[in-house]
Design a protein around this motif. Structure first.
Motif, mmCIF file in Angstrom:
data_model
loop_
_atom_site.group_PDB
_atom_site.id
_atom_site.type_symbol
_atom_site.label_atom_id
_atom_site.label_comp_id
_atom_site.label_asym_id
_atom_site.label_seq_id
_atom_site.Cartn_x
_atom_site.Cartn_y
_atom_site.Cartn_z
ATOM 1 N N ALA A 81 0.956 -1.329 0.007
ATOM 2 C CA ALA A 81 -0.012 0.160 0.085
ATOM 3 C C ALA A 81 0.648 1.148 -0.051
ATOM 4 C CB ALA A 81 -0.964 0.037 1.143
ATOM 5 N N ILE A 82 1.900 1.295 1.013
ATOM 6 C CA ILE A 82 2.624 2.513 1.025
ATOM 7 C C ILE A 82 3.389 2.860 -0.416
ATOM 8 C CG2 ILE A 82 4.850 3.335 2.024
ATOM 9 C CD1 ILE A 82 3.887 1.923 4.642
ATOM 10 N N VAL A 104 -4.655 13.966 5.917
ATOM 11 C CA VAL A 104 -4.610 13.199 7.024
ATOM 12 C C VAL A 104 -5.678 13.052 8.159
ATOM 13 C CG1 VAL A 104 -3.366 12.733 9.210
ATOM 14 C CG2 VAL A 104 -1.968 13.055 7.163
ATOM 15 N N SER A 105 -6.341 14.473 8.177
ATOM 16 C CA SER A 105 -7.374 14.533 8.844
ATOM 17 C C SER A 105 -8.829 13.682 8.204
ATOM 18 C CB SER A 105 -7.844 16.011 9.013
ATOM 19 O OG SER A 105 -9.170 16.114 9.550
ATOM 20 N N VAL A 106 -8.769 14.111 7.082
ATOM 21 C CA VAL A 106 -9.983 13.184 6.195
ATOM 22 C C VAL A 106 -9.858 11.730 6.306
ATOM 23 C CG1 VAL A 106 -10.845 12.869 3.754
ATOM 24 C CG2 VAL A 106 -10.625 15.171 4.728
ATOM 25 N N ALA A 107 -8.516 11.210 6.106
ATOM 26 C CA ALA A 107 -8.299 9.711 6.120
ATOM 27 C C ALA A 107 -8.527 9.392 7.588
ATOM 28 C CB ALA A 107 -6.939 9.665 5.887
ATOM 29 N N ALA A 108 -8.451 10.161 8.461
ATOM 30 C CA ALA A 108 -8.818 9.635 9.861
ATOM 31 C C ALA A 108 -10.183 9.392 10.585
ATOM 32 C CB ALA A 108 -7.898 10.335 10.900
ATOM 33 N N ARG A 113 -12.159 6.028 6.586
ATOM 34 C CA ARG A 113 -11.696 5.354 7.546
ATOM 35 C C ARG A 113 -12.388 4.055 7.738
ATOM 36 N NH1 ARG A 113 -12.552 7.616 13.742
ATOM 37 N NH2 ARG A 113 -11.541 6.033 15.002
ATOM 38 N N GLU A 114 -13.858 4.006 7.556
ATOM 39 C CA GLU A 114 -14.683 2.860 7.498
ATOM 40 C C GLU A 114 -14.253 1.917 6.623
ATOM 41 O OE1 GLU A 114 -16.824 1.958 9.973
ATOM 42 O OE2 GLU A 114 -16.163 4.012 10.888
ATOM 43 N N ARG A 115 -13.931 2.534 5.517
ATOM 44 C CA ARG A 115 -13.545 1.413 4.134
ATOM 45 C C ARG A 115 -12.279 0.548 4.592
ATOM 46 N NH1 ARG A 115 -12.761 -2.361 1.498
ATOM 47 N NH2 ARG A 115 -12.271 -2.315 -0.690
ATOM 48 N N ILE A 116 -11.399 1.188 5.306
ATOM 49 C CA ILE A 116 -10.205 0.688 5.772
ATOM 50 C C ILE A 116 -10.502 -0.348 6.856
ATOM 51 C CG2 ILE A 116 -7.880 1.121 6.725
ATOM 52 C CD1 ILE A 116 -7.813 1.961 4.100
ATOM 53 N N TRP A 145 -4.785 2.426 13.681
ATOM 54 C CA TRP A 145 -3.228 2.660 14.062
ATOM 55 C C TRP A 145 -2.575 2.111 12.991
ATOM 56 C CZ3 TRP A 145 0.623 -0.972 14.848
ATOM 57 C CH2 TRP A 145 1.914 -0.789 15.229
ATOM 58 N N LEU A 146 -2.868 1.113 11.945
ATOM 59 C CA LEU A 146 -2.006 0.906 10.951
ATOM 60 C C LEU A 146 -2.128 2.016 10.049
ATOM 61 C CD1 LEU A 146 -2.933 -2.844 10.843
ATOM 62 C CD2 LEU A 146 -0.601 -2.110 11.161
ATOM 63 N N VAL A 147 -3.218 2.594 9.742
ATOM 64 C CA VAL A 147 -3.444 3.606 8.647
ATOM 65 C C VAL A 147 -2.435 4.591 9.124
ATOM 66 C CG1 VAL A 147 -4.795 5.368 7.959
ATOM 67 C CG2 VAL A 147 -5.581 3.138 7.811
ATOM 68 N N ARG A 148 -2.473 5.070 10.376
ATOM 69 C CA ARG A 148 -1.654 6.191 10.839
ATOM 70 C C ARG A 148 -0.044 5.827 10.750
ATOM 71 N NH1 ARG A 148 -4.029 6.093 16.115
ATOM 72 N NH2 ARG A 148 -6.211 6.554 15.585
#
Length: 184
Positions: A81-82, A104-108, A113-116, A145-148
């Motif tokens: 992914a990275i 970052v704010s939107v992704a969190a 967030r729900e999709r991840i 946490w993994l997304v962060r």
């Protein structure tokens, strides 16, 4: 059409400077139309991010669904992914210094967030059930946490001159991220 218009505006003036009015003008609609489909400017960005990362998320899901130890599958999913984001001209724009705070704010939050969480939840729950992951870990909090962590590594790699190799990134993920959630 609205998401395409938003992307065109992001490329023209940047994510942080794009307004709902800009998106509406680009799409040739009234701004209330944008608000009817999306509650806010951040919601537009969330759906753009979701659309643009769909293949990245699918690739991570496929890596997690492969055979082998969960730790290796998770490592492959995170690293893949990275790497996919780093090789995408459009996605790297979302993590440039000007767009970073908003992205970052939107992704969190919200739909991204729900999709991840939905993508990772079954794999985290299965790994907990077979004793691979620590029992005290909540699947959704683990996904967040993994997304962060992935965001942090993206920010670090995009803001520094090239130098970190894929092997170094995998070692970092293996030694500090994956082992942190494994059942000792």
């Amino acid at each position: 059409r609205l998401l395409d218009a938003a992307e065109a505006c992001y490329e023209r003036v940047g994510v942080a400077r794009t307004t709902v009015d800009d998106i509406a003008k680009q799409a040739a609609v009234h701004r209330t139309t944008v608000y009817r489909y999306f509650g806010s400017r951040n919601d537009v960005l969330a759906f753009v991010l979701l659309r643009e990362t769909a293949e990245v998320i699918t690739g991570a899901e496929q890596a997690l669904a492969n055979d082998g130890p969960f730790s290796e599958r998770l490592l492959d999913a995170l690293d893949g992914a990275i790497g996919a984001v780093q090789h995408s001209r459009w996605l790297t724009q979302l993590f440039d210094p000007e767009s970073l705070t908003m992205t970052v704010s939107v992704a969190a939050s919200g739909v991204f967030r729900e999709r991840i969480r939905a993508a990772l939840r079954p794999h985290v729950e299965a790994a907990k059930a077979d004793g691979t992951l620590r029992q005290d870990l909540d699947p959704d909090t683990t996904a967040d946490w993994l997304v962060r962590v992935a965001q942090m590594l993206l920010i670090e790699n995009l803001s520094e001159p090239p130098g970190n190799t894929r092997l170094e990134r995998r070692a970092l993920l293996r030694d500090y991220v994956v082992t942190g959630i494994l059942n000792p």
